[in-house]
Design a protein around this motif. Sequence first.
Motif, short mmCIF file in Angstrom:
data_model
loop_
_atom_site.label_atom_id
_atom_site.label_comp_id
_atom_site.label_asym_id
_atom_site.label_seq_id
_atom_site.Cartn_x
_atom_site.Cartn_y
_atom_site.Cartn_z
N GLY A 186 -2.81 -10.99 -24.09
CA GLY A 186 -3.16 -9.86 -23.29
C GLY A 186 -4.36 -9.07 -23.65
O GLY A 186 -4.84 -8.06 -22.99
N THR A 207 -5.78 -14.46 -7.23
CA THR A 207 -5.17 -14.86 -8.57
C THR A 207 -5.77 -16.09 -8.83
O THR A 207 -5.89 -16.43 -10.14
CB THR A 207 -3.67 -15.07 -8.39
OG1 THR A 207 -3.21 -15.66 -7.35
CG2 THR A 207 -3.05 -13.68 -8.24
N THR A 229 -5.17 -11.19 -12.52
CA THR A 229 -3.94 -11.01 -12.81
C THR A 229 -3.06 -10.45 -11.72
O THR A 229 -3.82 -9.69 -10.89
CB THR A 229 -3.51 -10.40 -14.10
OG1 THR A 229 -3.91 -8.86 -13.89
CG2 THR A 229 -4.23 -11.03 -15.44
N GLU A 230 -1.69 -10.63 -11.68
CA GLU A 230 -0.90 -9.97 -10.51
C GLU A 230 -0.96 -8.55 -10.86
O GLU A 230 -1.12 -7.67 -9.69
CB GLU A 230 0.56 -10.30 -10.75
CG GLU A 230 0.74 -11.81 -10.55
CD GLU A 230 0.67 -12.21 -9.21
OE1 GLU A 230 0.57 -11.28 -8.33
OE2 GLU A 230 0.58 -13.57 -8.83
N GLU A 231 -1.07 -7.86 -11.89
CA GLU A 231 -1.26 -6.54 -12.25
C GLU A 231 -2.69 -5.95 -11.50
O GLU A 231 -2.69 -4.85 -10.99
CB GLU A 231 -1.14 -6.06 -13.63
CG GLU A 231 0.27 -6.47 -14.10
CD GLU A 231 0.43 -7.72 -14.46
OE1 GLU A 231 -0.31 -8.80 -14.32
OE2 GLU A 231 1.50 -7.95 -14.89
N GLN A 232 -3.63 -6.75 -11.82
CA GLN A 232 -4.89 -6.35 -11.30
C GLN A 232 -5.01 -6.20 -9.80
O GLN A 232 -5.55 -5.65 -9.30
CB GLN A 232 -6.06 -7.19 -11.76
CG GLN A 232 -6.40 -7.07 -13.37
CD GLN A 232 -7.34 -7.89 -13.71
OE1 GLN A 232 -7.06 -9.47 -13.50
NE2 GLN A 232 -8.42 -7.68 -14.68
N ALA A 239 -2.45 -5.79 -7.90
CA ALA A 239 -1.67 -4.57 -7.55
C ALA A 239 -2.29 -3.39 -7.52
O ALA A 239 -2.25 -2.52 -6.79
CB ALA A 239 -0.30 -4.48 -8.24
N GLU A 240 -2.95 -3.28 -8.77
CA GLU A 240 -3.84 -1.98 -8.84
C GLU A 240 -4.95 -2.08 -8.02
O GLU A 240 -5.31 -0.73 -7.22
CB GLU A 240 -4.50 -1.92 -10.43
CG GLU A 240 -5.40 -0.80 -10.58
CD GLU A 240 -6.14 -0.91 -12.05
OE1 GLU A 240 -6.70 0.02 -12.24
OE2 GLU A 240 -5.72 -1.96 -12.51
N THR A 286 -5.32 1.35 -5.53
CA THR A 286 -6.37 2.47 -5.57
C THR A 286 -7.26 2.15 -4.68
O THR A 286 -8.04 2.97 -4.24
CB THR A 286 -7.09 2.24 -6.84
OG1 THR A 286 -7.38 0.62 -7.01
CG2 THR A 286 -6.10 2.27 -8.05
N TYR A 331 -8.65 -11.26 -19.57
CA TYR A 331 -7.68 -11.27 -20.92
C TYR A 331 -7.07 -12.63 -21.52
O TYR A 331 -7.43 -13.83 -21.19
CB TYR A 331 -6.16 -10.60 -20.52
CG TYR A 331 -6.64 -9.20 -19.72
CD1 TYR A 331 -6.62 -7.99 -20.67
CD2 TYR A 331 -6.83 -9.04 -18.37
CE1 TYR A 331 -6.66 -6.71 -20.04
CE2 TYR A 331 -6.95 -7.72 -17.78
CZ TYR A 331 -6.89 -6.83 -18.54
OH TYR A 331 -7.19 -5.56 -17.85
#
Length: 399
Positions: A111, A151, A156-159, A161-162, A166, A176
């Motif tokens: 990460g 993806t 990433t899944e977090e990116q 979602a962000e 936003t 990462y």
Amino acid sequence: GKEMDHSAHEGMEEGMDMPKEKGMQEGMVMPTTGDSTTLTKGLDAALRSPNAFVVANLDTARMERRELLMDFNATGVLAYDPRNIQVVSARAAGWIDKLYVKYRYQPVQQGQKLMDLYSRELVTEQENYLFLSRQEPKDPTMLAAAGKRLTLLGLTEEQVAELRMTAIVPRAITIYSPRAGHLHEDDRAAVIAAPGSMPMTGSAGQELTLREGGYVEKGQTIFTIYGTRTVLALLNPHPADGQDRITIGQKVTVRIEGDSSATVEGTVDLVEPVYRAGASLVSVRVYLPNPGSMPGAGPGSMPGAGPGDNLRIGSRISAIIHAAARSGWVVPATAVVSTGMRHYVFAKEAGGFRSHEVITGVRSGEWIELRSGIDPQQAIARNAQLLIDSESFLKATSP
């Protein structure tokens, strides 16, 4: 007168020589006193070749049926576990906006940021995703497909979602590290070709060839991460030690050369046939846990040599492979003489010992297995080394 003297001379020769020679022969072959048979056999034994028959009076032993502990010694080297090697590649073409790592073989954590990549393709796909997310009514299928495409391009899944939360498209996407380990630059092919070697083309602490502002192509390998949570022990048992009895699942005790106090336990994972110099050998693969492997921070760290690493890549090792025990006919190891390719024991006979070539098996402690060449009830010399003259014995038994 001369003829008379000559005849007398001949008579003297006959009278002196003939009876003496006859007497000597009779005295040796047919003595008038003692046991003639025993004397003749004793002389015959004393006059035999010492390479085949030896007159001696030594302790003897016989073959015994025993359980053989099948422990095989092997040497080898520690290599990277190929299951812990992961490639970081560019999913889209673009420019390196920022580098967070600077050195080859630098330890990284899972990460951890490696680089920021600016890609026009990534920017466009993110804008498409935001466009679909603003549509009313929303099409869940189209939105899910757009997110899946992001993806696949490396987000990433977090990116993702962000981005949706936003609604702002970042200028560059951060890449990462997918796992903890040591950072290498595109040298995976060298490791696959030689799994026992350390993939190092420069010195530790050498700077990366990548630079900020550099261009990478789609599909280009940027980094390779070598994990050291587990390591691979490549072992080479000796063919004479019964390598055909090594099977998957057997326990192995590994010791690092130079550190006799530390041992690591593992199991045989693969027995791989190897053909080298016309001989059929095996290479044994054992995966070992490396619980102390915690890559340290800072440049200059060697592969597998972080501050917490117990097992270091490239270390020479010795191992004991614990195979299943089996029964066999054995004799004391001192009873067998080896000339390199052949093995001999000295069997007890009347008047001494006679050499016999035998076929040996595995060695277990102070005992060695005999597979053929002598009867199990035959007494043999317990210490065969006392019965040979090394030079003459080797000459007599050489092919």
